[in-house]
Scaffold this motif. Structure first.
Motif, mmCIF file in Angstrom:
data_model
loop_
_atom_site.group_PDB
_atom_site.id
_atom_site.type_symbol
_atom_site.label_atom_id
_atom_site.label_comp_id
_atom_site.label_asym_id
_atom_site.label_seq_id
_atom_site.Cartn_x
_atom_site.Cartn_y
_atom_site.Cartn_z
ATOM 1 N N ASN A 103 0.832 -1.206 0.000
ATOM 2 C CA ASN A 103 0.000 0.000 0.000
ATOM 3 C C ASN A 103 0.867 1.256 0.000
ATOM 4 N N GLN A 104 1.939 1.252 0.773
ATOM 5 C CA GLN A 104 2.870 2.385 0.822
ATOM 6 C C GLN A 104 3.516 2.599 -0.554
ATOM 7 N N TYR A 105 3.894 1.518 -1.206
ATOM 8 C CA TYR A 105 4.504 1.587 -2.538
ATOM 9 C C TYR A 105 3.509 2.158 -3.554
ATOM 10 N N VAL A 106 2.276 1.704 -3.502
ATOM 11 C CA VAL A 106 1.235 2.222 -4.397
ATOM 12 C C VAL A 106 1.044 3.721 -4.144
ATOM 13 N N TRP A 107 1.045 4.112 -2.868
ATOM 14 C CA TRP A 107 0.913 5.529 -2.513
ATOM 15 C C TRP A 107 2.055 6.347 -3.120
ATOM 16 N N GLU A 108 3.298 5.840 -2.989
ATOM 17 C CA GLU A 108 4.460 6.550 -3.533
ATOM 18 C C GLU A 108 4.329 6.739 -5.040
ATOM 19 N N LYS A 109 3.901 5.697 -5.740
ATOM 20 C CA LYS A 109 3.759 5.779 -7.195
ATOM 21 C C LYS A 109 2.615 6.719 -7.583
ATOM 22 N N ARG A 116 1.068 12.089 -9.696
ATOM 23 C CA ARG A 116 0.078 13.143 -9.425
ATOM 24 C C ARG A 116 -1.349 12.613 -9.523
ATOM 25 N N VAL A 117 -1.536 11.395 -9.032
ATOM 26 C CA VAL A 117 -2.845 10.743 -8.984
ATOM 27 C C VAL A 117 -3.336 10.802 -7.543
ATOM 28 N N LEU A 118 -4.558 11.256 -7.333
ATOM 29 C CA LEU A 118 -5.140 11.281 -5.992
ATOM 30 C C LEU A 118 -5.353 9.849 -5.523
ATOM 31 N N ILE A 119 -5.058 9.597 -4.233
ATOM 32 C CA ILE A 119 -5.107 8.216 -3.739
ATOM 33 C C ILE A 119 -5.773 8.111 -2.374
ATOM 34 N N ASN A 120 -6.452 6.982 -2.200
ATOM 35 C CA ASN A 120 -6.994 6.572 -0.909
ATOM 36 C C ASN A 120 -6.284 5.276 -0.536
ATOM 37 N N VAL A 121 -5.664 5.266 0.630
ATOM 38 C CA VAL A 121 -5.006 4.048 1.122
ATOM 39 C C VAL A 121 -5.870 3.510 2.258
ATOM 40 N N ALA A 122 -6.448 2.339 2.034
ATOM 41 C CA ALA A 122 -7.392 1.758 2.983
ATOM 42 C C ALA A 122 -6.812 1.699 4.392
ATOM 43 N N ASP A 123 -7.597 2.164 5.350
ATOM 44 C CA ASP A 123 -7.261 2.111 6.771
ATOM 45 C C ASP A 123 -5.962 2.827 7.121
ATOM 46 N N THR A 124 -5.572 3.819 6.307
ATOM 47 C CA THR A 124 -4.366 4.606 6.585
ATOM 48 C C THR A 124 -4.666 6.071 6.285
ATOM 49 N N PRO A 125 -5.418 6.738 7.157
ATOM 50 C CA PRO A 125 -5.869 8.108 6.881
ATOM 51 C C PRO A 125 -4.740 9.081 6.525
ATOM 52 N N GLU A 126 -3.578 8.926 7.130
ATOM 53 C CA GLU A 126 -2.495 9.872 6.873
ATOM 54 C C GLU A 126 -1.961 9.778 5.441
ATOM 55 N N LEU A 127 -2.253 8.693 4.727
ATOM 56 C CA LEU A 127 -1.815 8.550 3.340
ATOM 57 C C LEU A 127 -2.951 8.807 2.338
ATOM 58 N N CYS A 128 -4.076 9.293 2.814
ATOM 59 C CA CYS A 128 -5.233 9.503 1.934
ATOM 60 C C CYS A 128 -5.339 10.949 1.466
ATOM 61 N N ASP A 129 -5.513 11.114 0.157
ATOM 62 C CA ASP A 129 -5.853 12.427 -0.389
ATOM 63 C C ASP A 129 -7.359 12.651 -0.294
ATOM 64 N N PHE A 130 -8.118 11.561 -0.208
ATOM 65 C CA PHE A 130 -9.563 11.613 -0.101
ATOM 66 C C PHE A 130 -10.031 10.373 0.643
ATOM 67 N N TYR A 131 -11.230 10.472 1.202
ATOM 68 C CA TYR A 131 -11.843 9.327 1.880
ATOM 69 C C TYR A 131 -13.080 8.897 1.115
ATOM 70 N N LEU A 132 -13.391 7.631 1.198
ATOM 71 C CA LEU A 132 -14.653 7.125 0.667
ATOM 72 C C LEU A 132 -15.618 7.140 1.845
ATOM 73 N N GLY A 133 -16.408 8.193 1.934
ATOM 74 C CA GLY A 133 -17.279 8.395 3.091
ATOM 75 C C GLY A 133 -18.484 7.484 3.090
ATOM 76 N N SER A 134 -19.222 7.572 4.154
ATOM 77 C CA SER A 134 -20.484 6.860 4.265
ATOM 78 C C SER A 134 -21.506 7.646 3.452
ATOM 79 N N ILE A 135 -22.276 6.959 2.622
ATOM 80 C CA ILE A 135 -23.173 7.624 1.675
ATOM 81 C C ILE A 135 -24.629 7.306 1.991
#
Length: 193
Positions: free
Chosen positions: A92-98, A103-122
């Motif tokens: 997940n860290q490697y995917v985040w780095e890439k 310059r792709v916005l990323i959400n890293v599951a269960d790692t809020p500090e690595l998220c550019d966005f969250y998939l909220g409750s809808i």
């Protein structure tokens, strides 16, 4: 007091291309959330294996591609959003780095500090869609609020929205005048008589 400084945005996933890395339960949950909100979402899922539920979920999704292989940085090419959804923190860290390099916005599951966005409750009733965020602190609270809102929003909300759109289209004047008139008309929705 700490505040939530997230900026809520609704993406048109049929116009964007989403990369999901991970074919297990976490990947399934993320892809399911994306498809529930936009059945025509453009999604590429990269993983070394796919659980059967994920295969079943996407088999009739017209714009979803499963690619069975290890993730590589080339998978980011042409993507607008990425979701790292594996049980492997290093991957997940490697995917985040890439994603950051691309310059792709990323959400890293269960790692809020690595998220550019969250998939909220809808919450969705017809055309009304409400996203709930706890700033990554408590998905459980978001889930409970979703249940409450789902219960209290009337099923007839689409009729209200359709009528308000007709009214909005008929109102004359500049933006400020239209907002003022719509506020007057919709005051009944919040009035505490």
């Amino acid at each position: 007091m700490e505040e939530n400084h997230l900026f809520p945005v609704f993406f048109k996933l049929s116009r964007l291309h989403v990369l999901v890395v991970g074919g297990g339960q976490v990947g399934f949950e993320k892809v399911n959330a994306l498809l529930e909100n936009c059945p025509s979402a453009n999604i590429t899922i990269v993983a070394t294996w796919f659980q059967q539920e994920l295969i079943d979920l996407v088999k009739d999704a017209p714009n979803v591609e499963l690619i069975q292989k290890s993730f590589s940085c080339g998978d980011m090419l042409g993507k607008d959003l990425a979701v790292a959804a594996t049980a492997d923190a290093e991957l997940n860290q490697y995917v985040w780095e890439k994603a950051k390099c691309s310059r792709v916005l990323i959400n890293v599951a269960d790692t809020p500090e690595l998220c550019d966005f969250y998939l909220g409750s809808i919450v969705q009733k017809g055309q009304l869609k409400i996203a709930i965020s706890t700033n990554g602190k408590s998905p459980t609270v978001a889930k409970r609020l979703k249940e409450v809102l789902q219960e209290v929003i009337p099923g007839s909300i689409n009729e209200v929205l359709d009528k308000l759109q007709v009214i909005r289209d008929r109102i004359k004047g500049d933006f400020t005048e239209k907002v003022k008139e719509l506020n007057r008309i919709t005051d009944v929705l919040v009035r505490k008589d």
